[in-house]
Design an enzyme around this catalytic site. Structure first.
Site, PDB file in Angstrom:
ATOM      1  N   HIS A  93     -19.492  11.322   0.469  1.00  0.00           N
ATOM      2  CA  HIS A  93     -20.274   9.717   0.656  1.00  0.00           C
ATOM      3  C   HIS A  93     -21.666   9.525   0.954  1.00  0.00           C
ATOM      4  O   HIS A  93     -22.490  10.090   0.996  1.00  0.00           O
ATOM      5  CB  HIS A  93     -19.490   9.319   2.478  1.00  0.00           C
ATOM      6  CG  HIS A  93     -20.320   8.263   2.680  1.00  0.00           C
ATOM      7  ND1 HIS A  93     -19.413   7.024   2.008  1.00  0.00           N
ATOM      8  CD2 HIS A  93     -21.386   8.406   3.784  1.00  0.00           C
ATOM      9  CE1 HIS A  93     -20.141   5.949   2.757  1.00  0.00           C
ATOM     10  NE2 HIS A  93     -20.811   6.540   3.719  1.00  0.00           N
ATOM     11  N   ARG A 119       0.585  -1.437  -0.072  1.00  0.00           N
ATOM     12  CA  ARG A 119       0.228  -0.055  -0.676  1.00  0.00           C
ATOM     13  C   ARG A 119       0.810   1.170   0.588  1.00  0.00           C
ATOM     14  O   ARG A 119       0.674   2.438  -0.745  1.00  0.00           O
ATOM     15  CB  ARG A 119      -0.632   0.239   1.663  1.00  0.00           C
ATOM     16  CG  ARG A 119      -1.524   1.122   1.335  1.00  0.00           C
ATOM     17  CD  ARG A 119      -2.658   0.740   3.144  1.00  0.00           C
ATOM     18  NE  ARG A 119      -3.581  -0.018   2.091  1.00  0.00           N
ATOM     19  CZ  ARG A 119      -4.637  -0.014   1.072  1.00  0.00           C
ATOM     20  NH1 ARG A 119      -5.082   1.260   0.919  1.00  0.00           N
ATOM     21  NH2 ARG A 119      -5.629  -0.864   1.448  1.00  0.00           N
ATOM     22  N   ASP A 133     -14.335   7.578   5.759  1.00  0.00           N
ATOM     23  CA  ASP A 133     -15.102   7.922   5.250  1.00  0.00           C
ATOM     24  C   ASP A 133     -15.078   9.013   6.855  1.00  0.00           C
ATOM     25  O   ASP A 133     -16.093   9.664   6.953  1.00  0.00           O
ATOM     26  CB  ASP A 133     -16.376   7.746   5.381  1.00  0.00           C
ATOM     27  CG  ASP A 133     -16.112   6.602   3.813  1.00  0.00           C
ATOM     28  OD1 ASP A 133     -15.947   8.289   3.023  1.00  0.00           O
ATOM     29  OD2 ASP A 133     -16.927   5.481   3.891  1.00  0.00           O
ATOM     30  N   ILE A 177      -8.580   3.783  -0.196  1.00  0.00           N
ATOM     31  CA  ILE A 177      -8.676   4.936   1.560  1.00  0.00           C
ATOM     32  C   ILE A 177      -6.744   5.170   1.189  1.00  0.00           C
ATOM     33  O   ILE A 177      -5.799   4.315   0.401  1.00  0.00           O
ATOM     34  CB  ILE A 177      -8.259   3.617   3.018  1.00  0.00           C
ATOM     35  CG1 ILE A 177      -9.328   3.465   3.203  1.00  0.00           C
ATOM     36  CG2 ILE A 177      -7.657   5.070   4.087  1.00  0.00           C
ATOM     37  CD1 ILE A 177     -10.238   4.285   3.446  1.00  0.00           C
TER      38      ILE A 177
HETATM   39  C1  GAR Z   1     -21.064   7.891  -4.804  1.00  0.00           C
HETATM   40  O1  GAR Z   1     -22.344   7.148  -4.501  1.00  0.00           O
HETATM   41  C2  GAR Z   1     -20.389   8.317  -3.335  1.00  0.00           C
HETATM   42  O2  GAR Z   1     -20.129   8.425  -2.194  1.00  0.00           O
HETATM   43  C3  GAR Z   1     -19.470   7.094  -3.229  1.00  0.00           C
HETATM   44  O3  GAR Z   1     -18.955   5.434  -4.240  1.00  0.00           O
HETATM   45  C4  GAR Z   1     -20.294   6.371  -5.658  1.00  0.00           C
HETATM   46  C5  GAR Z   1     -19.948   6.381  -7.101  1.00  0.00           C
HETATM   47  O4  GAR Z   1     -20.664   6.616  -7.469  1.00  0.00           O
HETATM   48  N1  GAR Z   1     -18.196   6.533  -2.451  1.00  0.00           N
HETATM   49  C6  GAR Z   1     -18.778   6.073  -1.070  1.00  0.00           C
HETATM   50  O5  GAR Z   1     -19.377   4.692  -0.877  1.00  0.00           O
HETATM   51  C7  GAR Z   1     -17.556   6.372  -0.415  1.00  0.00           C
HETATM   52  N2  GAR Z   1     -17.100   5.692   0.598  1.00  0.00           N
HETATM   53  P1  GAR Z   1     -19.982   7.028  -9.380  1.00  0.00           P
HETATM   54  O6  GAR Z   1     -19.026   6.782  -9.452  1.00  0.00           O
HETATM   55  O7  GAR Z   1     -21.008   7.096 -10.168  1.00  0.00           O
HETATM   56  O8  GAR Z   1     -20.118   9.194  -9.186  1.00  0.00           O
END
Ligand code: GAR
Length: 188
Positions: free
Chosen positions: A108, A64, A144, A91
């Site tokens: 998020h 990582r 997050d 992360i």
């Molecule tokens: C979004 O809803 C974002 O908030 C989430 O992934 C999705 C991406 O959608 N992120 C997380 O869950 C981070 N913990 P997208 O690729 O269609 O923009």
């Protein structure tokens, strides 16, 4: 304000940013879009929009720490004012965030600090809450976590599946991400 956007998947939130910039509603320069794996639709749609793209494939690094170093270098090459995690499902290290002056923005699909992690929508439904939503925040090196900038609530309906709820959250999330970037750009 120059931004680099990081994605792991479809990048529909990123598309909202691309559209807002193209429409003249958002005064930021998308310097580049990067991903942690090859073959994401987020990178594909960025390339189609003429935005420089890069991939720092997590699986190609021994550990990582090496991946974080490579990601930091790849992002730094575009000299961003703000780095945006838009569905970036890895992360990053404190060193990465420090390299960009702490300006690492994340979205998020839940009302943090509730339901952090990769399954914020599923976890909220499983708990049985009636209201969830989305959060835009300055991210630290946790999952997050970090200071919250904006949040908006979305009701959970009895008929919701994870997919229908996530899509309704994303409608709000896209607007919140664009308006947060607009505020940051206006203040920069
Ligand atoms: C979004 O809803 C974002 O908030 C989430 O992934 C999705 C991406 O959608 N992120 C997380 O869950 C981070 N913990 P997208 O690729 O269609 O923009």
């Amino acid at each position: 304000m120059r931004i680099v956007v990081l994605v792991s998947g479809t990048g529909s939130n990123l598309q909202a940013v691309i559209d807002a910039v193209a429409a003249g509603d958002l005064d930021v320069e998308i310097a580049a879009v990067g991903a942690d794996r090859p073959g994401t639709y987020g990178v594909e749609r960025s390339a189609a929009a003429g935005i420089p793209t890069f991939v720092v494939d997590f699986k190609e690094y021994a550990n990582r720490s090496d991946w974080n170093t490579a990601l930091t270098q790849a992002v730094a090459a575009y000299d961003p004012d703000v780095v945006v995690s838009s569905g970036f499902m890895r992360i990053v290290s404190a060193g990465f965030i420090d390299a960009f002056g702490g300006k690492y923005l994340n979205t998020h699909p839940a009302l943090l600090p509730a339901f952090p992690g990769a399954h914020g929508v599923r976890d909220a439904m499983a708990y049985g809450v009636k209201v969830t939503g989305c959060t835009v925040h300055w991210a630290d090196a946790g999952v997050d976590t970090g200071p919250i900038i904006a949040q908006e609530a979305v009701s959970i309906e009895d008929s919701d599946t994870e997919e229908t709820l996530h899509e309704r959250i994303k409608v709000v999330e896209r607007r919140l991400l664009v308006s947060t970037l607009a505020s940051l750009a206006a203040a920069s």
